[in-house]
Design a protein around this motif. Structure first.
Motif, PDB file in Angstrom:
ATOM      1  N   PRO A 120       0.827  -1.210   0.000  1.00 43.31           N
ATOM      2  CA  PRO A 120       0.000   0.000   0.000  1.00 43.31           C
ATOM      3  C   PRO A 120       0.861   1.260   0.000  1.00 43.31           C
ATOM      4  N   ARG A 121       0.274   2.361  -0.487  1.00 41.96           N
ATOM      5  CA  ARG A 121       0.948   3.665  -0.477  1.00 41.96           C
ATOM      6  C   ARG A 121      -0.076   4.745  -0.166  1.00 41.96           C
ATOM      7  N   LEU A 122       0.392   5.817   0.479  1.00 40.27           N
ATOM      8  CA  LEU A 122      -0.432   6.995   0.739  1.00 40.27           C
ATOM      9  C   LEU A 122       0.443   8.217   0.476  1.00 40.27           C
ATOM     10  N   TYR A 123       0.011   9.067  -0.463  1.00 41.79           N
ATOM     11  CA  TYR A 123       0.843  10.206  -0.856  1.00 41.79           C
ATOM     12  C   TYR A 123      -0.048  11.281  -1.479  1.00 41.79           C
ATOM     13  N   VAL A 124       0.542  12.456  -1.705  1.00 40.51           N
ATOM     14  CA  VAL A 124      -0.175  13.575  -2.316  1.00 40.51           C
ATOM     15  C   VAL A 124       0.333  13.768  -3.735  1.00 40.51           C
ATOM     16  N   ASP A 125      -0.593  13.942  -4.663  1.00 38.31           N
ATOM     17  CA  ASP A 125      -0.260  14.097  -6.083  1.00 38.31           C
ATOM     18  C   ASP A 125      -1.117  15.210  -6.677  1.00 38.31           C
ATOM     19  N   HIS A 126      -0.509  16.377  -6.955  1.00 42.44           N
ATOM     20  CA  HIS A 126      -1.206  17.498  -7.588  1.00 42.44           C
ATOM     21  C   HIS A 126      -2.503  17.875  -6.870  1.00 42.44           C
ATOM     22  N   GLY A 127      -2.411  18.069  -5.556  1.00 41.60           N
ATOM     23  CA  GLY A 127      -3.575  18.498  -4.795  1.00 41.60           C
ATOM     24  C   GLY A 127      -4.563  17.394  -4.486  1.00 41.60           C
ATOM     25  N   VAL A 128      -4.158  16.143  -4.662  1.00 37.83           N
ATOM     26  CA  VAL A 128      -5.046  14.997  -4.396  1.00 37.83           C
ATOM     27  C   VAL A 128      -4.335  14.048  -3.442  1.00 37.83           C
ATOM     28  N   LEU A 129      -5.020  13.647  -2.379  1.00 38.58           N
ATOM     29  CA  LEU A 129      -4.519  12.596  -1.505  1.00 38.58           C
ATOM     30  C   LEU A 129      -4.822  11.262  -2.177  1.00 38.58           C
ATOM     31  N   VAL A 130      -3.791  10.446  -2.375  1.00 44.02           N
ATOM     32  CA  VAL A 130      -3.924   9.198  -3.124  1.00 44.02           C
ATOM     33  C   VAL A 130      -3.551   8.025  -2.229  1.00 44.02           C
ATOM     34  N   GLY A 131      -4.416   7.031  -2.204  1.00 48.95           N
ATOM     35  CA  GLY A 131      -4.125   5.783  -1.518  1.00 48.95           C
ATOM     36  C   GLY A 131      -4.230   4.637  -2.507  1.00 48.95           C
ATOM     37  N   THR A 132      -3.193   3.794  -2.565  1.00 45.95           N
ATOM     38  CA  THR A 132      -3.212   2.672  -3.499  1.00 45.95           C
ATOM     39  C   THR A 132      -2.825   1.390  -2.769  1.00 45.95           C
TER      40      THR A 132
END
Length: 247
Positions: A120-132
């Protein structure tokens, strides 16, 4: 090694334990939570009795552990299902995927967390919180949420992550039959919510034979939250013995 020394060991291998003998304190534990509506029949197929379901909801979570005593930083992802045991409301932990083996082993052995391997990953990408979540080389889940669009009530955030948690503890015997089959309960303690936010969110789940999150399909996103907190996990308490019931 004396027999009385062996009797006080809690994990295997005997001389190189898979996890440290600590009660972990989580500092800067960061949550991305997305509550979604799913199929009621799909929930009934996986939620064990005597737990009951009021609404067909699932909480998909990605948690980045900033610092954990004994384990260090790691990331975790899973599904929790709102349930009821009598008049007590809580969540049933259905699935958890981690990128830290000691935390996986201790969660399964000491408690009853349904933990297995994942990326799993949790990070910010261009103003979006992303969880994968990836399982091996394949994508299993992608969650997105607008980054800190609206402040979320801290008390409500605390209530969301500190509800009682139910899990299944199953330990097989050497003859292939269950040696332990219990429904257990726990909850987090010493909770300090530092930040809480909400915003627009989406969730995609992808079919996978060994990571079947999509068996609880997304029908509607109900709510989303982004929470930063410190907390401690409490020991589990058995609340139902399936083997005793079967006798």
């Amino acid at each position: 090694m004396r027999a009385d020394q062996i009797a006080h060991r809690l994990s295997t291998p005997l001389t190189s334990p898979a996890y440290p003998p600590v009660v972990p304190r989580f500092t800067d534990r960061e949550y991305l939570n997305i509550v979604y509506r799913t199929d009621a029949d799909a929930l009934r197929a996986v939620v064990p009795e005597p737990l009951e379901i009021d609404e067909p909801l699932v909480r998909f979570e990605v948690m980045r552990m900033g610092d954990v005593t004994g384990y260090g930083p790691y990331t975790e992802c899973g599904q929790a299902i709102p349930v009821r045991l009598g008049d007590q409301h809580g969540e049933y932990l259905h699935a958890m995927y981690l990128d830290n083996f000691p935390a996986t082993a201790s969660g399964r052995e000491i408690s009853a967390y349904p933990k297995t391997v994942g990326a799993p990953r949790l990070y910010v990408d261009h103003g979006v919180l992303v969880g994968t979540l990836d399982y091996g080389t394949l994508r299993v889940a992608t969650a997105t949420m607008g980054y800190k669009h609206h402040e979320f009530d801290l008390a409500e955030a605390r209530a969301q992550i500190s509800v009682p948690t139910f899990m299944l503890k199953i330990v097989p015997g050497y003859d292939g039959t269950p040696r332990v089959a219990e429904l257990v309960r726990t909850e987090i303690t010493d909770v300090v919510v530092k930040q809480a936010w909400t915003g627009p969110a989406r969730l995609q789940l992808f079919e996978h034979a060994l990571a079947p999150l999509a068996d609880l399909p997304v029908r509607e996103v109900v709510s989303a939250s982004h929470i930063l907190t410190d907390l401690t996990l409490a020991p589990v308490t058995p609340v139902h013995d399936y083997l005793e019931e079967a006798r």
